[in-house]
Scaffold this motif. Structure first.
Motif, PDB file in Angstrom:
ATOM      1  N   UNK A  55       6.834  -8.445  -3.045  1.00 38.68           N
ATOM      2  CA  UNK A  55       6.048  -8.595  -1.837  1.00 38.68           C
ATOM      3  C   UNK A  55       5.865  -7.315  -1.039  1.00 38.68           C
ATOM      4  N   UNK A  56       6.269  -6.186  -1.618  1.00 37.53           N
ATOM      5  CA  UNK A  56       6.233  -4.935  -0.890  1.00 37.53           C
ATOM      6  C   UNK A  56       4.897  -4.224  -0.848  1.00 37.53           C
ATOM      7  N   UNK A  57       3.979  -4.643  -1.690  1.00 33.71           N
ATOM      8  CA  UNK A  57       2.677  -3.994  -1.738  1.00 33.71           C
ATOM      9  C   UNK A  57       1.597  -5.033  -1.964  1.00 33.71           C
ATOM     10  N   UNK A  58       0.471  -4.854  -1.287  1.00 29.14           N
ATOM     11  CA  UNK A  58      -0.654  -5.769  -1.424  1.00 29.14           C
ATOM     12  C   UNK A  58      -1.944  -4.998  -1.580  1.00 29.14           C
ATOM     13  N   UNK A  59      -2.925  -5.644  -2.191  1.00 28.96           N
ATOM     14  CA  UNK A  59      -4.253  -5.072  -2.327  1.00 28.96           C
ATOM     15  C   UNK A  59      -5.285  -6.162  -2.137  1.00 28.96           C
ATOM     16  N   UNK A  60      -6.447  -5.780  -1.608  1.00 27.31           N
ATOM     17  CA  UNK A  60      -7.487  -6.738  -1.282  1.00 27.31           C
ATOM     18  C   UNK A  60      -8.855  -6.246  -1.714  1.00 27.31           C
ATOM     19  N   UNK A  72       4.221 -13.881   0.067  1.00 24.13           N
ATOM     20  CA  UNK A  72       4.969 -14.714  -0.872  1.00 24.13           C
ATOM     21  C   UNK A  72       6.373 -14.966  -0.363  1.00 24.13           C
ATOM     22  N   UNK A  73       6.952 -16.043  -0.861  1.00 21.28           N
ATOM     23  CA  UNK A  73       8.324 -16.410  -0.553  1.00 21.28           C
ATOM     24  C   UNK A  73       9.013 -16.613  -1.892  1.00 21.28           C
ATOM     25  N   UNK A  74       9.850 -15.663  -2.281  1.00 20.54           N
ATOM     26  CA  UNK A  74      10.493 -15.719  -3.588  1.00 20.54           C
ATOM     27  C   UNK A  74      11.682 -16.674  -3.650  1.00 20.54           C
ATOM     28  N   UNK A  75      12.033 -17.268  -2.525  1.00 27.12           N
ATOM     29  CA  UNK A  75      13.059 -18.305  -2.511  1.00 27.12           C
ATOM     30  C   UNK A  75      12.414 -19.661  -2.751  1.00 27.12           C
ATOM     31  N   UNK A  76      11.289 -19.886  -2.098  1.00 24.94           N
ATOM     32  CA  UNK A  76      10.564 -21.142  -2.256  1.00 24.94           C
ATOM     33  C   UNK A  76       9.578 -21.126  -3.420  1.00 24.94           C
TER      34      UNK A  76
END
Length: 116
Positions: A55-60, A72-76
């Protein structure tokens, strides 16, 4: 067996907001890049947003920069797309996607309609 299920689509007015969610299962979610695509009637499916495994980098896509946010939630084991300042041209079926073992997987899609 990769499974992706999208939720949250609906009918909104121009300028409105919507939050899409995708529940993932069947793979080690936290190890994979996640993406949102969309497809409007008669148009090609296009990549909208991407988020790295942690979740440290995003692109659009240029068309949504400043208006949409992927998270994002990597636990859920969920990925989300916040859609703000919606325009009629954002109307499309939105799909959650990832690639596991060289296979592109897709959710069933959720309809977003932006109309007055």
């Amino acid at each position: 067996q990769v499974q992706l299920v999208e939720f949250g689509g609906g009918l909104v007015q121009p300028g409105g907001s919507l939050r899409l969610s995708c529940a993932a299962s069947g793979f080690t979610f936290k190890r994979y890049v996640m993406s949102w695509y969309r497809q409007a009637p008669g148009k090609e499916r296009e990549l909208v947003a991407v988020i790295t495994s942690g979740g440290g980098s995003t692109n659009y896509a240029d068309s949504v920069k400043g208006r949409f946010t992927i998270s994002r939630d990597n636990v859920k084991n969920t990925v989300h797309l916040q859609l703000n300042s919606l325009k009629p041209e954002d109307t499309a079926v939105y799909y959650c996607s990832t690639m596991v073992d060289f296979v592109r997987s897709w959710g069933q899609g959720t309809q977003v309609t932006v109309s007055s």
